[in-house]
Design an enzyme around this catalytic site. Structure first.
Site, mmCIF file in Angstrom:
data_model
loop_
_atom_site.group_PDB
_atom_site.id
_atom_site.type_symbol
_atom_site.label_atom_id
_atom_site.label_comp_id
_atom_site.label_asym_id
_atom_site.label_seq_id
_atom_site.Cartn_x
_atom_site.Cartn_y
_atom_site.Cartn_z
ATOM 1 N N LEU A 1 -4.057 -29.634 10.706
ATOM 2 C CA LEU A 1 -4.735 -29.056 9.547
ATOM 3 C C LEU A 1 -5.677 -27.929 9.979
ATOM 4 C CD1 LEU A 1 -5.669 -32.382 7.699
ATOM 5 C CD2 LEU A 1 -3.692 -30.919 7.301
ATOM 6 N N PRO A 2 -5.120 -26.846 10.513
ATOM 7 C CA PRO A 2 -5.998 -25.735 10.896
ATOM 8 C C PRO A 2 -6.668 -25.171 9.649
ATOM 9 C CG PRO A 2 -3.690 -25.070 11.018
ATOM 10 C CD PRO A 2 -3.708 -26.541 10.717
ATOM 11 N N HIS A 3 -7.914 -24.762 9.806
ATOM 12 C CA HIS A 3 -8.643 -24.224 8.660
ATOM 13 C C HIS A 3 -9.690 -23.234 9.147
ATOM 14 C CE1 HIS A 3 -10.511 -27.973 10.033
ATOM 15 N NE2 HIS A 3 -11.664 -27.405 9.756
ATOM 16 N N ALA A 4 -10.042 -22.335 8.244
ATOM 17 C CA ALA A 4 -11.022 -21.311 8.599
ATOM 18 C C ALA A 4 -11.627 -20.734 7.334
ATOM 19 C CB ALA A 4 -10.356 -20.200 9.407
#
Length: 154
Positions: A64-67
């Site tokens: 769950l990459p997030h930015a």
């Protein structure tokens, strides 16, 4: 909040393989650029910066990459299925083949956390992930992802 609020059908992809996290993030950024008009280079940079704080592979083949990004007015998502799993530095050391990236405004606050919790809860279900892994068609994947909340809410 539902997945259909943060994910468009144009933001769902099946990719054969990615040689590295950086290459995967480039693919995610290209999808985000096409689907939401986000600048790809800024998206890659933001995802890599966040990943440098610690891997976003949550286990069982899911990441769950997030930015947070400037120039975006709401939380949006990009879903990617990898045909060839990628070593992602996940907590269980299993390679990742399901990636749901979240991109949020810099000042998103609680909306970003709600979206992250929603996606995390949804992808924690092994039977749900099995269904995703069994379908290589992006339209079908989008339907599975966006119909899950209607079924759970009933």
């Amino acid at each position: 909040m539902q997945i259909s609020n943060i994910l468009t059908q144009e933001a769902v992809r099946v990719i054969g393989a990615a040689s590295s996290k950086k290459r995967l993030f480039q693919e995610v950024a290209e999808v985000a650029q096409t689907a939401y008009g986000l600048k790809a280079s800024l998206t890659v940079e933001a995802l890599l910066d966040r990943e440098s704080l610690g891997p976003t592979g949550v286990g069982h083949g899911v990441a769950l990459p997030h930015a947070r990004l400037s120039g975006i007015d709401r939380v949006v998502g990009v879903y990617v299925s990898l045909e060839k799993p990628l070593d992602f530095g996940a907590v269980d050391r299993q390679p990742v083949d399901i990636v749901f990236a979240l991109l949020a405004p810099v000042d998103a606050g609680v909306e970003h956390l709600k979206a992250l919790a929603l996606v995390s809860r949804t992808l924690r279900e092994q039977s749900f992930c099995t269904k995703l892994r069994a379908n290589p068609d992006t339209a079908t994947l989008y339907t599975i992802l966006t119909e899950s909340q209607s079924v759970q809410a009933a």
